[in-house]
Design a protein around this motif. Structure first.
Motif, PDB file in Angstrom:
ATOM      1  N   ASP A 140      -1.019   3.875   4.431  1.00 31.64           N
ATOM      2  CA  ASP A 140      -1.231   2.593   5.103  1.00 31.64           C
ATOM      3  C   ASP A 140      -2.313   1.848   4.313  1.00 31.64           C
ATOM      4  O   ASP A 140      -2.829   2.358   3.320  1.00 31.64           O
ATOM      5  CB  ASP A 140      -1.713   2.856   6.543  1.00 31.64           C
ATOM      6  N   ILE A 141      -2.675   0.643   4.781  1.00 32.14           N
ATOM      7  CA  ILE A 141      -3.842  -0.035   4.226  1.00 32.14           C
ATOM      8  C   ILE A 141      -5.070   0.796   4.578  1.00 32.14           C
ATOM      9  O   ILE A 141      -5.028   1.621   5.499  1.00 32.14           O
ATOM     10  CB  ILE A 141      -3.974  -1.484   4.755  1.00 32.14           C
ATOM     11  N   PHE A 142      -6.189   0.593   3.871  1.00 30.84           N
ATOM     12  CA  PHE A 142      -7.389   1.384   4.138  1.00 30.84           C
ATOM     13  C   PHE A 142      -8.639   0.590   3.805  1.00 30.84           C
ATOM     14  O   PHE A 142      -8.591  -0.380   3.044  1.00 30.84           O
ATOM     15  CB  PHE A 142      -7.360   2.717   3.376  1.00 30.84           C
ATOM     16  N   LEU A 143      -9.761   1.009   4.402  1.00 31.08           N
ATOM     17  CA  LEU A 143     -11.051   0.338   4.175  1.00 31.08           C
ATOM     18  C   LEU A 143     -11.416   0.344   2.703  1.00 31.08           C
ATOM     19  O   LEU A 143     -11.201   1.343   2.002  1.00 31.08           O
ATOM     20  CB  LEU A 143     -12.171   1.029   4.953  1.00 31.08           C
ATOM     21  N   ASN A 144     -12.013  -0.747   2.248  1.00 28.86           N
ATOM     22  CA  ASN A 144     -12.488  -0.782   0.861  1.00 28.86           C
ATOM     23  C   ASN A 144     -13.936  -0.273   0.784  1.00 28.86           C
ATOM     24  O   ASN A 144     -14.620  -0.124   1.790  1.00 28.86           O
ATOM     25  CB  ASN A 144     -12.343  -2.187   0.258  1.00 28.86           C
ATOM     26  N   ILE A 145     -14.384   0.002  -0.418  1.00 26.95           N
ATOM     27  CA  ILE A 145     -15.707   0.599  -0.617  1.00 26.95           C
ATOM     28  C   ILE A 145     -16.833  -0.349  -0.194  1.00 26.95           C
ATOM     29  O   ILE A 145     -17.869   0.097   0.304  1.00 26.95           O
ATOM     30  CB  ILE A 145     -15.893   1.087  -2.068  1.00 26.95           C
ATOM     31  N   LEU A 146     -16.637  -1.644  -0.364  1.00 22.89           N
ATOM     32  CA  LEU A 146     -17.692  -2.584   0.042  1.00 22.89           C
ATOM     33  C   LEU A 146     -17.867  -2.581   1.555  1.00 22.89           C
ATOM     34  O   LEU A 146     -18.990  -2.644   2.062  1.00 22.89           O
ATOM     35  CB  LEU A 146     -17.361  -3.993  -0.461  1.00 22.89           C
ATOM     36  N   ALA A 198       0.841  -1.202   0.000  1.00 23.93           N
ATOM     37  CA  ALA A 198       0.000   0.000   0.000  1.00 23.93           C
ATOM     38  C   ALA A 198       0.876   1.252   0.000  1.00 23.93           C
ATOM     39  O   ALA A 198       0.640   2.192  -0.774  1.00 23.93           O
ATOM     40  CB  ALA A 198      -0.942   0.003   1.198  1.00 23.93           C
ATOM     41  N   GLN A 199       1.905   1.242   0.838  1.00 30.77           N
ATOM     42  CA  GLN A 199       2.812   2.384   0.876  1.00 30.77           C
ATOM     43  C   GLN A 199       3.591   2.506  -0.427  1.00 30.77           C
ATOM     44  O   GLN A 199       3.857   3.610  -0.893  1.00 30.77           O
ATOM     45  CB  GLN A 199       3.759   2.263   2.077  1.00 30.77           C
ATOM     46  N   GLY A 200       3.922   1.395  -1.045  1.00 31.66           N
ATOM     47  CA  GLY A 200       4.585   1.406  -2.338  1.00 31.66           C
ATOM     48  C   GLY A 200       3.733   2.017  -3.433  1.00 31.66           C
ATOM     49  O   GLY A 200       4.256   2.546  -4.425  1.00 31.66           O
ATOM     50  N   HIS A 201       2.416   1.972  -3.252  1.00 31.49           N
ATOM     51  CA  HIS A 201       1.472   2.591  -4.201  1.00 31.49           C
ATOM     52  C   HIS A 201       1.183   4.042  -3.833  1.00 31.49           C
ATOM     53  O   HIS A 201       0.331   4.678  -4.445  1.00 31.49           O
ATOM     54  CB  HIS A 201       0.160   1.817  -4.250  1.00 31.49           C
TER      55      HIS A 201
END
Length: 135
Positions: free
Chosen positions: A51-57, A44-47
């Motif tokens: 950090d990681i994050f909640l998805n839309i679903l 995620a940080q590489g993108h």
């Protein structure tokens, strides 16, 4: 209470949800979203994400849970959510709190329109409009 007795301007109670890494990862897996930004902090940080994050679903499910719990208490167990339109904003990262608030903005012909705001420390995470009836 029925949908016809709820008036526009009615506020839903605030709901605060701590966001944990387990919540982010487990709900992504539960919704079959295997995008790395919801599971792997390094990727995620590489993108370019913090950090990681909640998805839309997951966010959609949380919005519907928030309104659904209010509707069950206010309208009874036979309520129905007919539509849920939402727009994402700031990411919801672990170690933050997602705070939901809502207002009934219209109550015509037994259909309640509920506007929901879900906010995190970075700003508005989600803005949503739901249509709810008593049955």
């Amino acid at each position: 209470m029925t949908a016809t007795t709820v008036e526009a301007g009615t506020s839903l109670p605030i709901w605060e949800l701590p966001i944990t890494p387990t919540l982010v990862v487990s709900t992504a897996i539960a919704t079959r979203d295997f995008q790395d930004v919801h599971h792997d902090r390094d990727l995620a940080q590489g993108h370019g994400s913090k950090d990681i994050f909640l998805n839309i679903l997951t966010t959609t499910g949380l919005v519907q849970r928030y309104v659904g719990e209010w509707a069950r208490e206010t309208l009874g167990p036979d309520f129905r959510i007919h539509s849920c339109a939402l727009r994402l904003g700031a990411p919801a990262y672990p170690y933050d709190t997602l705070s939901f608030s809502g207002t009934v903005t219209d109550a015509a012909d037994g259909v309640l329109t509920v506007d929901v705001l879900g906010a995190v420390s970075l700003g508005n995470h989600v803005n949503a409009t739901l249509k709810v009836t008593a049955s």
